[in-house]
Design a protein around this motif. Structure first.
Motif, PDB file in Angstrom:
ATOM      1  N   ASN A   2     -49.765 -10.118  19.207  1.00 54.52           N
ATOM      2  CA  ASN A   2     -49.245 -11.406  18.740  1.00 54.52           C
ATOM      3  C   ASN A   2     -47.802 -11.320  18.266  1.00 54.52           C
ATOM      4  OD1 ASN A   2     -51.520 -12.947  19.267  1.00 54.52           O
ATOM      5  ND2 ASN A   2     -52.347 -12.793  17.193  1.00 54.52           N
ATOM      6  N   LEU A   3     -47.428 -10.202  17.628  1.00 55.58           N
ATOM      7  CA  LEU A   3     -46.110 -10.105  17.011  1.00 55.58           C
ATOM      8  C   LEU A   3     -45.061  -9.440  17.900  1.00 55.58           C
ATOM      9  CD1 LEU A   3     -47.698 -11.043  14.561  1.00 55.58           C
ATOM     10  CD2 LEU A   3     -46.455  -9.370  13.196  1.00 55.58           C
ATOM     11  N   ARG A   4     -45.485  -8.820  18.988  1.00 54.46           N
ATOM     12  CA  ARG A   4     -44.523  -8.109  19.823  1.00 54.46           C
ATOM     13  C   ARG A   4     -43.361  -8.992  20.281  1.00 54.46           C
ATOM     14  NH1 ARG A   4     -45.812  -5.162  25.531  1.00 54.46           N
ATOM     15  NH2 ARG A   4     -46.454  -7.287  26.045  1.00 54.46           N
ATOM     16  N   PRO A   5     -43.601 -10.241  20.750  1.00 52.09           N
ATOM     17  CA  PRO A   5     -42.448 -11.047  21.171  1.00 52.09           C
ATOM     18  C   PRO A   5     -41.427 -11.259  20.060  1.00 52.09           C
ATOM     19  CG  PRO A   5     -44.504 -12.029  21.930  1.00 52.09           C
ATOM     20  CD  PRO A   5     -44.871 -10.943  20.981  1.00 52.09           C
ATOM     21  N   MET A   6     -41.880 -11.438  18.827  1.00 59.60           N
ATOM     22  CA  MET A   6     -40.968 -11.676  17.711  1.00 59.60           C
ATOM     23  C   MET A   6     -40.174 -10.419  17.382  1.00 59.60           C
ATOM     24  SD  MET A   6     -43.686 -13.776  15.368  1.00 59.60           S
ATOM     25  CE  MET A   6     -45.006 -14.640  16.237  1.00 59.60           C
ATOM     26  N   LEU A   7     -40.839  -9.277  17.422  1.00 58.78           N
ATOM     27  CA  LEU A   7     -40.156  -8.031  17.106  1.00 58.78           C
ATOM     28  C   LEU A   7     -39.189  -7.645  18.219  1.00 58.78           C
ATOM     29  CD1 LEU A   7     -43.174  -6.037  15.623  1.00 58.78           C
ATOM     30  CD2 LEU A   7     -41.341  -7.199  14.384  1.00 58.78           C
ATOM     31  N   ARG A   8     -39.557  -7.896  19.461  1.00 64.76           N
ATOM     32  CA  ARG A   8     -38.667  -7.578  20.575  1.00 64.76           C
ATOM     33  C   ARG A   8     -37.437  -8.480  20.570  1.00 64.76           C
ATOM     34  NH1 ARG A   8     -41.500  -6.363  26.261  1.00 64.76           N
ATOM     35  NH2 ARG A   8     -39.374  -5.628  26.588  1.00 64.76           N
ATOM     36  N   ALA A   9     -37.596  -9.718  20.104  1.00 64.07           N
ATOM     37  CA  ALA A   9     -36.466 -10.647  20.081  1.00 64.07           C
ATOM     38  C   ALA A   9     -35.370 -10.192  19.137  1.00 64.07           C
ATOM     39  CB  ALA A   9     -36.957 -12.047  19.684  1.00 64.07           C
ATOM     40  N   GLN A  10     -35.688  -9.275  18.234  1.00 63.75           N
ATOM     41  CA  GLN A  10     -34.680  -8.765  17.311  1.00 63.75           C
ATOM     42  C   GLN A  10     -33.801  -7.698  17.951  1.00 63.75           C
ATOM     43  OE1 GLN A  10     -37.360  -7.684  14.085  1.00 63.75           O
ATOM     44  NE2 GLN A  10     -36.728  -9.506  12.969  1.00 63.75           N
ATOM     45  N   GLY A  11     -34.155  -7.295  19.166  1.00 61.88           N
ATOM     46  CA  GLY A  11     -33.341  -6.334  19.889  1.00 61.88           C
ATOM     47  C   GLY A  11     -33.682  -4.901  19.549  1.00 61.88           C
ATOM     48  N   GLY A  12     -33.080  -3.972  20.286  1.00 60.05           N
ATOM     49  CA  GLY A  12     -33.326  -2.557  20.070  1.00 60.05           C
ATOM     50  C   GLY A  12     -34.620  -2.094  20.698  1.00 60.05           C
ATOM     51  N   THR A  13     -34.916  -0.828  20.533  1.00 58.27           N
ATOM     52  CA  THR A  13     -36.128  -0.222  21.066  1.00 58.27           C
ATOM     53  C   THR A  13     -37.279  -0.439  20.104  1.00 58.27           C
ATOM     54  OG1 THR A  13     -34.817   1.473  22.176  1.00 58.27           O
ATOM     55  CG2 THR A  13     -37.168   1.914  21.902  1.00 58.27           C
ATOM     56  N   LEU A  14     -38.428  -0.803  20.648  1.00 60.06           N
ATOM     57  CA  LEU A  14     -39.611  -1.084  19.834  1.00 60.06           C
ATOM     58  C   LEU A  14     -40.720  -0.120  20.193  1.00 60.06           C
ATOM     59  CD1 LEU A  14     -41.108  -3.012  17.837  1.00 60.06           C
ATOM     60  CD2 LEU A  14     -41.698  -4.406  19.836  1.00 60.06           C
ATOM     61  N   ARG A  15     -41.309   0.496  19.185  1.00 58.01           N
ATOM     62  CA  ARG A  15     -42.429   1.419  19.386  1.00 58.01           C
ATOM     63  C   ARG A  15     -43.559   1.072  18.422  1.00 58.01           C
ATOM     64  NH1 ARG A  15     -40.209   2.352  23.388  1.00 58.01           N
ATOM     65  NH2 ARG A  15     -39.392   4.313  24.219  1.00 58.01           N
TER      66      ARG A  15
END
Length: 379
Positions: free
Chosen positions: A25-38
């Motif tokens: 659910n939260l991945r799109p919001m966290l990815r929108a902040q830019g950078g690498t996401l793990r």
């Protein structure tokens, strides 16, 4: 305008311990902040990525996984706690409905009164100018006029109790295992729904006391229900049908431990008595029974209601528009939530969406299936 995280200077983000449905659910919001996401399961998984001082580590709420303090101390990474915003969605978080607002707190978290949060710092230190307060007043008017709350699914019909002229005191129940009670109430103070009712009856012996169970408890998703016999002699009425807003419209006062319903009441001009230290207590807007709590001593500043609203709803949260896949202004997000809520109320599926057990379970199963079978979460 609320500052939106930059996509150009965003650090690497390592998310620890999110359940798969929450990560989905939260991945799109966290990815929108830019950078690498793990996304990783635990602190060991985060350590394997070798976080550094330019990175941030995200955990949910007030949780502190084993080894987290050492990881932060040794790496120099910024620890950020994430939680749902105050006007969250059309539907319960416990039904796995994605949030429309989040808070990102690098200091603490708003419901943890044992230490300052970013929200507490904003409330204590912000120089609220006229433009910001005017914007907050307009936002508050939208919330009150459109009848918005955190979840926006309850029945808007008025309650049917008869107080026979007695003062009506509304007591919203809480999920007793919530961190907001553990971290927002004194160890020797009121910490259960039953104890709250006892305190209210002692303080208002002649009042017409209305107890309203928490929506997550009513939905069967969380524990905290009071047996009818436990309210006998304490509550004059247990309200299980009308919404919190409908109840507030007929209440003279609200008593709570740390419930967000107290904030809803303040927005609508209903006097609030707190028996814990929610984020809105200690600023001169509530009658606080926990005046000896350390948080009360930290919060010596006196605020206006619009200053409280400005920090709580404009400066602290970030708002998300799933249609645009982008962060948006508070006003835009609230308008979208209100429109979605109104469309749902006008549809024949409203009651099944809000209260239908099997429909809710089916929707939750769909989210879980996507989280497990959809594209991988390790970006």
């Amino acid at each position: 305008m609320t500052a939106v995280p930059s996509q150009t200077d965003a650090p690497r983000t390592i998310v620890i311990g999110f359940r798969r449905w929450r990560a989905w659910n939260l991945r799109p919001m966290l990815r929108a902040q830019g950078g690498t996401l793990r996304f990783v399961r635990d602190v060991a998984g985060a350590q394997a990525h070798g976080p550094g001082a330019d990175d941030r580590v995200i955990v949910w709420g007030a949780g502190t996984p084993a080894g987290l303090p050492a990881l932060i101390a040794h790496s120099g990474a910024t620890l950020v706690r994430v939680e749902d915003g105050f006007i969250r969605s059309v539907g319960l978080g416990s039904d796995l409905i994605p949030p429309r607002s989040l808070v990102f707190d690098p200091c603490g978290i708003y419901f943890d009164a044992t230490r300052p949060s970013r929200l507490e710092q904003l409330l204590a230190q912000t120089a609220f100018d006229a433009a910001l307060c005017d914007r907050a007043a307009r936002l508050r008017a939208i919330i009150v006029t459109r009848g918005l709350t955190k979840y926006n699914i309850e029945n808007p019909a008025p309650p049917h109790w008869r107080s026979h002229g007695r003062q009506v005191v509304l007591v919203p129940g809480q999920v007793e295992t919530d961190a907001s009670i553990a971290l927002g109430c004194a160890a020797a103070g009121v910490r259960t729904n039953h104890a709250l009712l006892v305190a209210v009856r002692a303080a208002r012996p002649d009042a017409f006391v209305v107890y309203k169970p928490h929506p997550d408890v009513m939905a069967g998703n969380r524990r905290g229900a009071l047996a009818a016999r436990a309210t006998h002699g304490l509550a004059d009425h247990v309200e299980t049908g009308a919404s919190i807003l409908a109840c507030l419209a007929h209440a003279d006062e609200l008593h709570t431990m740390t419930s967000l319903a107290g904030f809803d009441a303040l927005l609508r001009g209903v006097p609030v008595v707190t028996h814990g230290m929610p984020f809105y207590a200690g600023w001169g807007l509530t009658h606080d029974c926990a005046g000896d709590h350390p948080a009360h001593r930290r919060r010596g500043r006196r605020l206006t209601l619009d200053e409280l609203v400005a920090a709580t709803l404009l400066l602290y949260p970030h708002y998300w528009d799933p249609a645009k896949a982008a962060f948006v202004a508070a006003e835009s997000a609230l308008a979208a939530i209100a429109s979605e809520r109104d469309r749902l109320r006008a549809s024949p599926a409203h009651d099944r969406h809000a209260r239908g057990f099997w429909r809710r379970q089916g929707r939750k199963a769909g989210v879980l299936a996507w989280a497990w079978l959809g594209p991988g979460l390790r970006d």
